[in-house]
Design an enzyme around this catalytic site. Sequence first.
Site, PDB file in Angstrom:
ATOM      1  N   GLU A 295      -3.968 -13.996   2.254  1.00  0.00           N
ATOM      2  CA  GLU A 295      -4.227 -13.700   0.832  1.00  0.00           C
ATOM      3  C   GLU A 295      -3.330 -14.565  -0.050  1.00  0.00           C
ATOM      4  O   GLU A 295      -2.667 -14.096  -0.981  1.00  0.00           O
ATOM      5  CB  GLU A 295      -4.018 -12.216   0.506  1.00  0.00           C
ATOM      6  CG  GLU A 295      -4.645 -11.787  -0.810  1.00  0.00           C
ATOM      7  CD  GLU A 295      -4.401 -10.317  -1.147  1.00  0.00           C
ATOM      8  OE1 GLU A 295      -3.263  -9.944  -1.433  1.00  0.00           O
ATOM      9  OE2 GLU A 295      -5.364  -9.553  -1.091  1.00  0.00           O
TER      10      GLU A 295
ATOM     11  N   ARG B  29       3.718  -0.561 -10.482  1.00  0.00           N
ATOM     12  CA  ARG B  29       5.026  -0.436 -11.143  1.00  0.00           C
ATOM     13  C   ARG B  29       4.948  -0.754 -12.636  1.00  0.00           C
ATOM     14  O   ARG B  29       5.566  -0.101 -13.462  1.00  0.00           O
ATOM     15  CB  ARG B  29       6.008  -1.373 -10.432  1.00  0.00           C
ATOM     16  CG  ARG B  29       7.449  -1.216 -10.799  1.00  0.00           C
ATOM     17  CD  ARG B  29       8.319  -2.000  -9.824  1.00  0.00           C
ATOM     18  NE  ARG B  29       8.566  -1.281  -8.604  1.00  0.00           N
ATOM     19  CZ  ARG B  29       9.581  -0.407  -8.428  1.00  0.00           C
ATOM     20  NH1 ARG B  29      10.418  -0.184  -9.397  1.00  0.00           N
ATOM     21  NH2 ARG B  29       9.735   0.217  -7.292  1.00  0.00           N
TER      22      ARG B  29
ATOM     23  N   GLU C  12       5.582  -8.813  -8.151  1.00  0.00           N
ATOM     24  CA  GLU C  12       4.618  -9.379  -7.191  1.00  0.00           C
ATOM     25  C   GLU C  12       4.246 -10.832  -7.494  1.00  0.00           C
ATOM     26  O   GLU C  12       4.084 -11.635  -6.578  1.00  0.00           O
ATOM     27  CB  GLU C  12       3.355  -8.516  -7.120  1.00  0.00           C
ATOM     28  CG  GLU C  12       3.557  -7.173  -6.429  1.00  0.00           C
ATOM     29  CD  GLU C  12       3.988  -6.069  -7.390  1.00  0.00           C
ATOM     30  OE1 GLU C  12       4.424  -6.387  -8.522  1.00  0.00           O
ATOM     31  OE2 GLU C  12       3.913  -4.896  -7.006  1.00  0.00           O
TER      32      GLU C  12
END
Length: 384
Positions: A120, A215, A134
Site C-alpha cells: 500500500e 486521531r 500517518e
Amino acid sequence: MQRGLVVCVVGTRPEAVKLAPIVLALKDHPRLAPLLVSTGQHRELVGEALADFALAPDIDLELMRVAQRPVDLLAAALPRLADLYAARRPAAVVVQGDTISALAAAQAAALTGTPLVHVEAGLRSGDVTAPFPEEHNRRLIAQLADRHFAPTSSARDALLREGIAADTIEVTGNTGIDALRIIEHSLDTAGDKTRSMLPRLDAARPLLVVTAHRRENHGAPLVRIAAALAELAVNDGVEIVLPVHPHPAVEAAFAPLASVPYIHLVPPLSYPAFIGLLRRATAVLTDSGGVQEEAPALGVPALVLRDVTERDEGLATGNARLVGTETATIVAATRALLDDRILLARMSEPALPYGAGHAAPRIVASLDRLFGRVQARAELFEYA
Ligand code: UDP
C-alpha cells in the site's frame, strides 16, 4: 531446502486484515515462509482480525502500555524489531500502510540492512498535518523501502513525484480487496453466522453504518459528528449502527448517543460481522481508510468524515463524497443522498477505485523473484 524468511509486521487491525492474504500465500509457498510479528499496538483487535483468517502472530512483542503515546511505541518497538531481524536474518521485511508500527519496522530494517518491502505504497493526502502522523509515516517509509507495492497507478505517480526509482515500484492492486473476497466467500458459503452479533434492525428504515476514530477527529470533530448522528436518527427515520473503537476519546464523544432511539452503539465487530453489516447498509459514514475501500467494492456509498483524504480515487468515480466534520454539513449531505434516488443508485454502483484484488499473489510472486533464493541474510549492518 530451508525457505527464505519474510517477516510481516502488524500493529493495528487494518494491517492485520491487509497483510493476512499475503501471509496466507506465503504459508503455501515452496521457497518463502512468513514470520508474522505483532507489535501489540492494538493487540486484541489484531488478534481477532488475524483469527478470522485462521492466523495468529508467531511473535507478539506486547508493546502496548496504558496511555502510551505514539512516540513511546516507536521508541520501544525499534530495538525489539532490530534485535529480531538480527537474530532471524530474514530475506525481507514487509510492512503495510502508515502506522507507527510500520514506521518502526521500516526503520529497524534500514538500521540492520534488511531489505524492506512496502505494501500500500504511495497513498498521499498532500497535507503532512492530516492524517497526522500517518502522512509523515508513509512518506518516511517510502524513503526507506527497497520495493514499493502500489495499489493504483495514481499511488505509483505519487511515489515517482517524490523521486522513488520507477523500477522499484509495482502496481499490484489492493490486498484489502483480497481480504474482503476471502471473508465474503466464507459468509456466502458457511452461512452468515454474524447476524446474531448485531442489534435487531428495522428493515423498513435506511441503515447507516458509522465508524469514526481517526486521531485527527478526536475531540471537537467527533462531538460534532455525534450531534449529526443524533439529528439524523431523531428526524430522518434512519437506523444507525456504530461500532465504538476502544479509545477513551472515542468512547467519550459517542457515549451521549447511547440513549438516542435508533442509534445502536456496539463494541468493535469482528471483521466478518462488520463486512456482513456493511453489505446491508444503505450508506456508510466513515473516517476509516479501509472502510472507504471496502464500501465501493460492496456497492455502498461512502460519506467521508474528513476534510482531506489520501484516497481520492473514489471521489473521482463518484462512490464517495468528502463531507468533513461539521454537524450541518454531515446532516445535509446524508439527507441529500437518502432523498435522491438517482444519486443513491449512482453512488451504489459497485467499483474498485482503490485497486482490484489478486494483489497478494502478485506481491508474493514478486517477493519470490526478489528473495526466493535468499535463505538467511549473511550481511547485516552493525547497529548495536
Ligand atoms: N472493521 C472491523 N470491525 C469494526 C469496524 C471496522 O473489522 O467494528 C474493519 C474494517 O472492515 C476495515 C478495518 O477494520 O477493514 C478498518 O480499520 P480502521 O478503521 O481501524 O483503520 P483504517 O482503515 O482507517 O486504517
